[in-house]
Design a protein around this motif. Structure first.
Motif, PDB file in Angstrom:
ATOM      1  N   GLU A 175       0.846  -1.199   0.000  1.00 56.81           N
ATOM      2  CA  GLU A 175       0.000   0.000   0.000  1.00 56.81           C
ATOM      3  C   GLU A 175       0.878   1.243   0.000  1.00 56.81           C
ATOM      4  O   GLU A 175       0.717   2.142  -0.823  1.00 56.81           O
ATOM      5  CB  GLU A 175      -0.924   0.020   1.221  1.00 56.81           C
TER       6      GLU A 175
ATOM      7  N   ARG B 190       0.568   7.780  -5.794  1.00 55.92           N
ATOM      8  CA  ARG B 190      -0.302   8.946  -5.580  1.00 55.92           C
ATOM      9  C   ARG B 190       0.509  10.160  -5.142  1.00 55.92           C
ATOM     10  O   ARG B 190       0.284  11.277  -5.624  1.00 55.92           O
ATOM     11  CB  ARG B 190      -1.347   8.627  -4.502  1.00 55.92           C
TER      12      ARG B 190
ATOM     13  N   ARG C 180     -14.161  10.078  -6.795  1.00 53.80           N
ATOM     14  CA  ARG C 180     -14.914   8.839  -6.669  1.00 53.80           C
ATOM     15  C   ARG C 180     -16.421   9.054  -6.855  1.00 53.80           C
ATOM     16  O   ARG C 180     -17.125   9.452  -5.926  1.00 53.80           O
ATOM     17  CB  ARG C 180     -14.619   8.208  -5.303  1.00 53.80           C
TER      18      ARG C 180
ATOM     19  N   ARG D 272     -11.891  13.520  -2.869  1.00 54.17           N
ATOM     20  CA  ARG D 272     -11.080  13.198  -1.698  1.00 54.17           C
ATOM     21  C   ARG D 272      -9.672  13.757  -1.891  1.00 54.17           C
ATOM     22  O   ARG D 272      -9.036  13.477  -2.911  1.00 54.17           O
ATOM     23  CB  ARG D 272     -11.040  11.660  -1.559  1.00 54.17           C
TER      24      ARG D 272
ATOM     25  N   TYR E  49      -2.651  10.431   5.894  1.00 60.61           N
ATOM     26  CA  TYR E  49      -1.893   9.562   4.992  1.00 60.61           C
ATOM     27  C   TYR E  49      -0.469  10.058   4.755  1.00 60.61           C
ATOM     28  O   TYR E  49       0.336   9.354   4.148  1.00 60.61           O
ATOM     29  CB  TYR E  49      -2.610   9.449   3.640  1.00 60.61           C
TER      30      TYR E  49
ATOM     31  N   ASP F   8     -11.532   8.340   2.332  1.00 59.66           N
ATOM     32  CA  ASP F   8     -11.345   6.888   2.232  1.00 59.66           C
ATOM     33  C   ASP F   8     -12.557   6.168   2.815  1.00 59.66           C
ATOM     34  O   ASP F   8     -13.122   5.266   2.199  1.00 59.66           O
ATOM     35  CB  ASP F   8     -10.075   6.481   2.988  1.00 59.66           C
TER      36      ASP F   8
HETATM   37  C1  IPM Z   1      -8.376   3.120  -1.252  1.00 58.76           C
HETATM   38  C2  IPM Z   1      -7.672   2.079  -0.436  1.00 58.76           C
HETATM   39  C3  IPM Z   1      -6.276   2.576  -0.067  1.00 58.76           C
HETATM   40  C4  IPM Z   1      -6.457   3.844   0.738  1.00 58.76           C
HETATM   41  C5  IPM Z   1      -5.410   1.570   0.667  1.00 58.76           C
HETATM   42  C6  IPM Z   1      -5.276   0.276  -0.085  1.00 58.76           C
HETATM   43  C7  IPM Z   1      -4.045   2.145   0.978  1.00 58.76           C
HETATM   44  O1  IPM Z   1      -8.411   1.741   0.694  1.00 58.76           O
HETATM   45  O2  IPM Z   1      -7.905   3.398  -2.375  1.00 58.76           O
HETATM   46  O3  IPM Z   1      -9.381   3.654  -0.790  1.00 58.76           O
HETATM   47  O4  IPM Z   1      -6.609   3.784   1.953  1.00 58.76           O
HETATM   48  O5  IPM Z   1      -6.437   4.909   0.132  1.00 58.76           O
END
Ligand code: IPM
Ligand code: MN
Length: 349
Positions: free
Chosen positions: A84, A92, A102, A128, A135, A244
């Motif tokens: 991840e 990203r 999304r 988002r 993160y 998320d």
């Molecule tokens: C998403 C996924 C990722 C995130 C993970 C896999 C790191 O859950 O794309 O939503 O948390 O962004």
């Protein structure tokens, strides 16, 4: 002629991506564009075999493509976080894909667990923030493994990062031209630093968009309203962590991860499109996974590349397939195999 980097990834990722590429080729032939692909092997299998996660050279190479098409990253034998952070989040961040777009859209014929709501009620988009917040990876341990252990994980919110995200949301809302409403999803009552910044920027930038209505909801309340009154929403803008969480909720009300697609967007750079579900290891190689999320992600990629007619055709074909054919959106319960669903979409292009 477009150059697309393809990362099929793990589990059912390759099966999904195969159908997406099938649809891309077919719609390209209809709309008069062509593309070449270069496939990259990164993912859990590659890591276990070679010890390599994502080399710097690959990252540089990826910068030269028109877009990246990603299947899924995640392997049951690799410790959570390695792939991840090492692949998905690294792409990203390093490609500065600061928006994770999304759409939450219920197509006709698709079952939603929300009673009494239909396609006319469930049609919104979550913007988002995709490079900051919790993160960002800021934090650390003190006295790890002792009874006095401290673990800190800090949410990073920069004025620049918040502003570009919020501006994108207003612009997107204007272009989308539906309810013309942007809802900020935050937690101003508790996260009084981070969401103070978000709220100030939301209104400052919002003043430049007098044609767009502004609304605010705390993240916990928004979880409630997404279930109870999804028709209230048009564009929701929020930070990385909240985004998320609420987009998995969104995926459920639009029929599940089988149909939920997203784009990691850098409007000035290289963007990456993916089904938002994981690698679904237990269905791997069985030709039962639902490829619609990957196909819709390919559609988003087309829209991003400026192939709007092709994008509309893909979405419309998916709509027809949902309305007329698929029994369920769940893996193994569609009434068709993965490749048959891809063929059906092609037949409606
Ligand atoms: C998403 C996924 C990722 C995130 C993970 C896999 C790191 O859950 O794309 O939503 O948390 O962004
Ligand atoms: Mn997620």
């Amino acid at each position: 002629m477009y150059r697309i980097a393809v990362i099929p990834g793990d589990g059912t990722g390759p099966e999904q991506v195969r159908e997406g590429l099938k649809v891309l080729a077919a719609v390209g032939a209809k709309c008069g564009f062509n593309f070449t692909t270069v496939t990259f092997p990164y993912g859990g299998e590659h890591y276990l075999r070679t010890g390599e996660i994502l080399p710097d050279s690959a990252l540089d190479e990826l910068r030269s493509f028109d877009a990246i098409y990603l299947g899924a990253i995640g392997h049951p034998e690799v410790r959570p976080g390695v792939l991840e952070k090492g692949i998905l989040l690294r792409l990203r961040f390093e490609l500065d894909q600061y928006i994770n777009l999304r759409p939450v859209k219920l197509f006709p014929g698709v079952e939603t667990p929300v009673k009494g709501k239909g396609p006319e009620d469930i049609d919104f988009v979550v913007v988002r923030e995709n490079t900051e917040g919790l993160y960002a990876g800021t934090g650390g341990f003190l006295r790890r493994g002792t009874p006095d252990e401290v673990a800190i994980q800090t949410s990073v919110n920069t004025r620049k990062g918040v502003e570009r995200c919020i501006r994108f949301a207003y612009e997107y809302c204007r272009k989308r031209n539906r309810k013309r409403k942007v809802t900020l999803c935050g937690k101003t009552n508790v996260l009084t630093y981070a969401f103070d910044l978000w709220e100030r920027v939301f209104h400052e930038v919002g003043n430049e968009y007098p044609d767009i209505e502004r609304d605010y909801a705390h993240v916990d309340a928004i979880c409630m309203w997404i279930v109870k009154n999804p028709e209230w929403f048009d564009v929701i803008v929020t930070d990385n962590m909240f985004g998320d969480i609420i987009t998995d909720l969104g995926a459920m009300i639009q029929g599940g991860l089988g149909v939920a697609a997203g784009g990691n967007i850098n409007p000035q750079g290289v963007s990456m499109f993916e089904p938002i579900g994981g690698s679904a290891p237990k269905y791997t190689g069985k030709n039962v996974i639902n490829p619609l999320a990957a196909i819709l992600a390919a559609g988003m990629m087309l829209e991003h590349l400026g192939e709007e007619e092709a994008a509309a055709r893909v979405e419309n074909a998916v709509r027809q397939v949902c309305a007329r054919h698929l029994k369920s959106m769940a893996a193994g319960q569609m009434g068709y195999s993965t490749s048959e669903v891809g063929d059906l979409v092609v037949s409606y292009l």
